[in-house]
Design an enzyme around this catalytic site. Structure first.
Site, PDB file in Angstrom:
ATOM      1  N   ALA A  84     -12.311   5.973 -17.020  1.00 54.99           N
ATOM      2  CA  ALA A  84     -10.942   5.470 -17.143  1.00 54.99           C
ATOM      3  C   ALA A  84     -10.756   4.586 -18.370  1.00 54.99           C
ATOM      4  O   ALA A  84     -11.630   3.795 -18.728  1.00 54.99           O
ATOM      5  CB  ALA A  84     -10.568   4.689 -15.886  1.00 54.99           C
ATOM      6  N   ASN A 140     -15.116   2.001 -15.791  1.00 57.76           N
ATOM      7  CA  ASN A 140     -14.339   1.553 -16.940  1.00 57.76           C
ATOM      8  C   ASN A 140     -14.994   1.994 -18.242  1.00 57.76           C
ATOM      9  O   ASN A 140     -16.110   1.622 -18.550  1.00 57.76           O
ATOM     10  CB  ASN A 140     -14.241   0.020 -16.875  1.00 57.76           C
ATOM     11  N   CYS A 141     -14.249   2.773 -19.009  1.00 60.26           N
ATOM     12  CA  CYS A 141     -14.784   3.282 -20.284  1.00 60.26           C
ATOM     13  C   CYS A 141     -15.193   2.149 -21.222  1.00 60.26           C
ATOM     14  O   CYS A 141     -16.153   2.276 -21.962  1.00 60.26           O
ATOM     15  CB  CYS A 141     -13.736   4.155 -20.960  1.00 60.26           C
ATOM     16  N   PHE A 142     -14.462   1.034 -21.219  1.00 63.16           N
ATOM     17  CA  PHE A 142     -14.755  -0.038 -22.164  1.00 63.16           C
ATOM     18  C   PHE A 142     -15.750  -1.063 -21.612  1.00 63.16           C
ATOM     19  O   PHE A 142     -16.022  -2.073 -22.223  1.00 63.16           O
ATOM     20  CB  PHE A 142     -13.466  -0.724 -22.628  1.00 63.16           C
ATOM     21  N   LYS A 157     -16.585  -3.685 -28.173  1.00 63.56           N
ATOM     22  CA  LYS A 157     -16.282  -2.265 -28.320  1.00 63.56           C
ATOM     23  C   LYS A 157     -14.852  -2.087 -28.803  1.00 63.56           C
ATOM     24  O   LYS A 157     -13.906  -2.504 -28.154  1.00 63.56           O
ATOM     25  CB  LYS A 157     -16.485  -1.550 -26.978  1.00 63.56           C
TER      26      LYS A 157
END
Length: 247
Positions: A84, A140-142, A157
């Site tokens: 996500a 969570n992608c980040f 990031k």
């Protein structure tokens, strides 16, 4: 003497996430069928949205009811994989290309080169993240940075990317975090550490896009032709299946 290959540059577009995903998928399909040159574009999500990876089916139910500054957040599925991403205060890029040799990581790095070069021109040095497979348990992608992601010297990031391959064609798009709202981020992903990259106030979105466009031309050795989506193209894009999630 051959001239340079010409790619299509679609002008900046602010639109709902389901429309943006439909455009990216359509561009890939058109390129794959030989009807469209490689293309690049930059866009933002309005209203803000959470995008889920194509195979990401587990997510908190409350994500369907989140509101930020009076706007309900969209929940949208991407045609690409990954986890996500919260699209608020970010800028998204998309590249559709074919003919890249090598494996998936090498293709990522070939495409990401323009991001590294463009940000270097803006005074920000980026390198690839180093997280191993443990990231897969993080929704969570980040939250982690893998070798497909670009981070600053202090580990923040800045850009998370995802890819879809169809035949020899690739769609790669990614989120560049410019001015994300830390409290909204915490509301979506819980209390985990929010490492926000500090971007200079002098860097407008227009200036960032201009640097990245110049870097695309330079890295790929191509010329860009600016061409907005035509009425006929819009009609073809909007009849595709929708990318909304849930109700």
């Amino acid at each position: 003497m051959h001239g340079k290959q010409i790619w299509r540059l679609i002008p900046f577009l602010e639109a709902p996430g389901n429309v943006q995903m439909a455009i990216d998928r359509w561009l890939l399909e058109q390129h794959l069928s030989g009807q469209h040159p490689p293309s690049v574009r930059f866009y933002t999500w309005s209203p803000p949205a959470i995008s889920l990876g194509y195979h990401q089916y587990k997510y908190p139910e409350y994500w369907q009811d989140l509101v930020w500054q009076g706007q309900k957040l969209d929940l949208v599925r991407r045609p690409t994989g990954g986890r996500a991403v919260l699209h608020q205060g970010d800028l998204t890029y998309a590249v559709v290309i074919s003919g890249l040799s090598g494996n998936r990581t090498q293709a990522y790095q070939k495409i990401c080169e323009f991001l590294i070069q463009g940000w270097r021109q803006l005074g920000v040095d980026l390198h690839y993240g180093s997280a191993g497979r443990g990231y897969i348990h993080n929704p969570n992608c980040f939250g982690t940075a893998t070798s497909a992601d670009l981070v600053t010297a202090d580990g923040g990031k800045l850009i998370g990317s995802a890819q879809l391959r169809r035949g020899g064609a690739i769609l790669q798009h990614g989120s560049i975090r410019l001015q994300p709202d830390a409290s909204l981020f915490a509301e979506v992903f819980g209390t985990e550490t929010f490492t926000c990259v500090q971007i200079s106030q002098n860097l407008s979105v227009e200036k960032i896009i201009a640097a990245l466009i110049a870097a695309v031309s330079n890295c790929f050795g191509i010329d860009l032709a600016v061409q907005p989506l035509s009425q006929r193209e819009w009609e073809a894009i909007l009849v595709q299946p929708r990318w909304d999630v849930g109700s």
